[in-house]
Design a protein around this motif. Sequence first.
Motif, PDB file in Angstrom:
ATOM      1  N   UNK A  27       0.871  -1.165   0.000  1.00  0.00           N
ATOM      2  CA  UNK A  27       0.000   0.000   0.000  1.00  0.00           C
ATOM      3  C   UNK A  27       0.912   1.220   0.000  1.00  0.00           C
ATOM      4  N   UNK A  28       0.732   2.085  -0.973  1.00  0.00           N
ATOM      5  CA  UNK A  28       1.668   3.184  -1.178  1.00  0.00           C
ATOM      6  C   UNK A  28       1.020   4.523  -0.877  1.00  0.00           C
ATOM      7  N   UNK A  29       1.736   5.323  -0.087  1.00  0.00           N
ATOM      8  CA  UNK A  29       1.331   6.700   0.183  1.00  0.00           C
ATOM      9  C   UNK A  29       2.154   7.591  -0.737  1.00  0.00           C
ATOM     10  N   UNK A  30       1.473   8.272  -1.653  1.00  0.00           N
ATOM     11  CA  UNK A  30       2.168   9.150  -2.598  1.00  0.00           C
ATOM     12  C   UNK A  30       2.748  10.381  -1.900  1.00  0.00           C
ATOM     13  N   UNK A  31       2.060  10.886  -0.885  1.00  0.00           N
ATOM     14  CA  UNK A  31       2.487  12.109  -0.189  1.00  0.00           C
ATOM     15  C   UNK A  31       3.781  11.870   0.583  1.00  0.00           C
ATOM     16  N   UNK A  32       3.806  10.814   1.385  1.00  0.00           N
ATOM     17  CA  UNK A  32       4.985  10.516   2.212  1.00  0.00           C
ATOM     18  C   UNK A  32       6.020   9.656   1.502  1.00  0.00           C
ATOM     19  N   UNK A  52      10.862   3.229   1.983  1.00  0.00           N
ATOM     20  CA  UNK A  52      10.859   4.536   1.335  1.00  0.00           C
ATOM     21  C   UNK A  52      10.979   4.340  -0.166  1.00  0.00           C
ATOM     22  N   UNK A  53      10.161   5.062  -0.916  1.00  0.00           N
ATOM     23  CA  UNK A  53      10.220   4.970  -2.375  1.00  0.00           C
ATOM     24  C   UNK A  53      11.455   5.715  -2.873  1.00  0.00           C
ATOM     25  N   UNK A  54      12.110   5.145  -3.852  1.00  0.00           N
ATOM     26  CA  UNK A  54      13.257   5.792  -4.475  1.00  0.00           C
ATOM     27  C   UNK A  54      12.796   7.069  -5.177  1.00  0.00           C
ATOM     28  N   UNK A  55      13.693   8.027  -5.302  1.00  0.00           N
ATOM     29  CA  UNK A  55      13.360   9.315  -5.916  1.00  0.00           C
ATOM     30  C   UNK A  55      12.836   9.151  -7.326  1.00  0.00           C
ATOM     31  N   UNK A  56      13.340   8.164  -8.057  1.00  0.00           N
ATOM     32  CA  UNK A  56      12.919   7.958  -9.444  1.00  0.00           C
ATOM     33  C   UNK A  56      11.798   6.940  -9.587  1.00  0.00           C
ATOM     34  N   UNK A  57      11.315   6.418  -8.477  1.00  0.00           N
ATOM     35  CA  UNK A  57      10.253   5.411  -8.497  1.00  0.00           C
ATOM     36  C   UNK A  57       8.897   6.095  -8.650  1.00  0.00           C
ATOM     37  N   UNK A  58       8.189   5.750  -9.705  1.00  0.00           N
ATOM     38  CA  UNK A  58       6.890   6.361  -9.974  1.00  0.00           C
ATOM     39  C   UNK A  58       5.778   5.490  -9.439  1.00  0.00           C
TER      40      UNK A  58
END
Length: 62
Positions: A27-32, A52-58
């Motif tokens: 489950x992904x939070x786009x904001x955080x 934590x999502x990588x900076x380039x991960x869309x």
Amino acid sequence: MDNKLLEILVCPLCKGNLYYDKKATELICRVDRLAFPIRDDIPVMLQDEARELAADEEVPEG
């Protein structure tokens, strides 16, 4: 993942909506920019367990 559960779950940090990534079972939070794992059909909504999502991960819109 139960659709009714998905409708009521929110990010524990910002209380924002979550995106369900079936392929990654997260489950992904786009904001955080956090991805919370789902283990044995149970969402683990703890910040310490989130990735934590990588900076380039869309994250797809949805």
